[in-house]
Enzyme design. Structure first.
Site, PDB file in Angstrom:
ATOM      1  N   CYS A 137       3.159  -8.230   4.005  1.00 27.21           N
ATOM      2  CA  CYS A 137       3.678  -8.366   2.644  1.00 27.21           C
ATOM      3  C   CYS A 137       4.638  -7.222   2.303  1.00 27.21           C
ATOM      4  O   CYS A 137       4.204  -6.108   1.978  1.00 27.21           O
ATOM      5  CB  CYS A 137       2.517  -8.390   1.646  1.00 27.21           C
ATOM      6  SG  CYS A 137       3.058  -8.497  -0.058  1.00 27.21           S
ATOM      7  N   CYS A 140       4.333  -5.883  -1.307  1.00 28.50           N
ATOM      8  CA  CYS A 140       3.163  -5.024  -1.553  1.00 28.50           C
ATOM      9  C   CYS A 140       3.327  -3.655  -0.878  1.00 28.50           C
ATOM     10  O   CYS A 140       2.964  -2.640  -1.454  1.00 28.50           O
ATOM     11  CB  CYS A 140       1.884  -5.657  -0.989  1.00 28.50           C
ATOM     12  SG  CYS A 140       1.768  -7.426  -1.162  1.00 28.50           S
ATOM     13  N   ASP A 141       3.842  -3.626   0.338  1.00 25.16           N
ATOM     14  CA  ASP A 141       3.791  -2.407   1.145  1.00 25.16           C
ATOM     15  C   ASP A 141       5.147  -1.746   1.403  1.00 25.16           C
ATOM     16  O   ASP A 141       5.195  -0.650   1.969  1.00 25.16           O
ATOM     17  CB  ASP A 141       3.138  -2.710   2.509  1.00 25.16           C
ATOM     18  CG  ASP A 141       1.720  -3.242   2.344  1.00 25.16           C
ATOM     19  OD1 ASP A 141       1.056  -2.826   1.375  1.00 25.16           O
ATOM     20  OD2 ASP A 141       1.288  -4.060   3.167  1.00 25.16           O
TER      21      ASP A 141
END
Ligand code: NAP
Length: 314
Positions: A137, A140-141
């Protein structure tokens, strides 16, 4: 021990992605008592997408923002929403029992909208370095890789779109694809080609993710044509090699195909009367927010017609 609740809903929707939220909107707006079950935050894959540019009505909208708007719509006609992890469905004919980790819910119809999850590569180092440089992701990261060098594996829409997103954060992004042609939509390819810090390695597969036991340090690769192996020093690997259906809880119903996708007719009806499936978990050709929304509208209406045909409308 799980609680069995007495209330019989008209419709239970499992999963609050775009399909599930649309089904809840259509069902509750048709005055059906509707329960939306979701184990996480409402939004599904939209929450893992930075900007959405192919949902009609918006030139570009942040994934979380579209998720918020859809949730607001889904809840605007008295649908209920419960945080719940669904473990299975018992089909008792007119009544379906939806089992969750905490309670069993009864309903006349069930709409399954559990989506799909990211496929793993299954190579050495992938499990070991998850959260230590291996990610599925970018939204997200991605922030952890500011000014670093990352690799994206895959050649589809997700790999190319997320690779382009990462190019705004990372120093360099190398997209590693097993063929010499990308699968992604042309518009996404063009956007990636325009980025100076996005590079492409074609005809190449990853063999092993390397690390120093704390974090990823590199990737061992192989050219599939020459069989030549090489190593690339990198800080992170984003894996986008396709999706698998989230349908394990429903396989005993006999409604899935060999790969686990749920088979339906044009009305989103599975082979079990009163059980419908929509969105990415359904066997279909195009997995998009727009098609999930279309599935959800059809299923909401089909559930109404099913209950009406049973002579069971309140
Ligand atoms: P996908 O379309 O299935 O693409 C997966 C990619 O990974 C393909 O390029 C495939 O190579 C490669 N791959 C598969 N297994 C591999 C392996 N073991 N080793 C190396 N490479 C491997 O999956 P996706 O990109 O995640 O997209 C999933 C669905 O969501 C699609 O329907 C897509 O259109 C949709 N989506 C749409 C958007 C958008 O509209 N903006 C954005 C994201 C996703 P091959 O090409 O050789 O098969």
């Amino acid at each position: 021990m799980t609680k069995e609740l007495d209330k019989v809903y008209d419709v239970i929707v499992i999963g609050a992605g775009p399909g599930g939220m649309t089904a809840a909107l259509y069902a509750s707006r048709a005055n059906l008592s509707t329960l939306l079950l979701e184990k996480g935050a409402p939004g599904g894959e939209m929450l893992n997408t930075a900007d959405i540019e192919n949902y009609p009505g918006f030139k570009s909208i942040a994934g979380y923002e579209l998720a918020d708007k859809m949730y607001e719509g889904a809840m605007s006609f008295d649908a209920e929403h419960q945080l719940a992890d669904v473990t299975g469905i018992s089909d008792e004919g007119d009544i379906k029992i939806v089992h969750t980790k905490k309670a069993d819910y009864k309903s006349k119809t069930v709409i399954i909208a559990t989506g799909a999850s990211h496929r793993q590569l299954g190579i050495k180092g992938e499990e070991e370095y998850q959260g230590k440089g291996v990610s599925y992701c970018a939204v997200c990261d991605g922030n952890f890789f500011r000014k670093k060098n990352v690799v994206v594996i895959g050649g589809g829409d997700s790999a190319v779109e997320e690779g382009t997103y990462l190019s705004q954060l990372a120093d360099s992004v190398t997209i590693v694809h097993r063929r010499d042609k990308l699968r992604a939509q042309a518009v996404l390819q063009e956007r990636a080609f325009e980025k100076e810090n996005v590079h492409f390695l074609y005809d190449t597969v990853p063999l092993e993710i390397l690390g120093d036991s704390h974090r990823v340090t590199g990737l061992r690769l192989q050219n599939v044509k020459t069989k030549e192996e090489s190593e690339l020093a990198i800080d992170g690997v984003f894996i986008y090699v396709g999706v698998i259906p989230v349908s394990e809880a429903f396989t005993s119903l006999g409604i899935t195909d060999e790969q686990g996708w749920i088979k339906t007719d044009d009305y989103m009806q599975t082979s079990r009367p009163g059980i419908f499936a929509i969105g990415d978990v359904r066997a279909k050709h195009l997995r998009q927010i727009a098609t999930a929304v279309g599935d959800g509208a059809i299923a909401g209406q089909a559930a109404y017609q099913y209950i009406e045909a049973q002579g069971d409308l309140k």
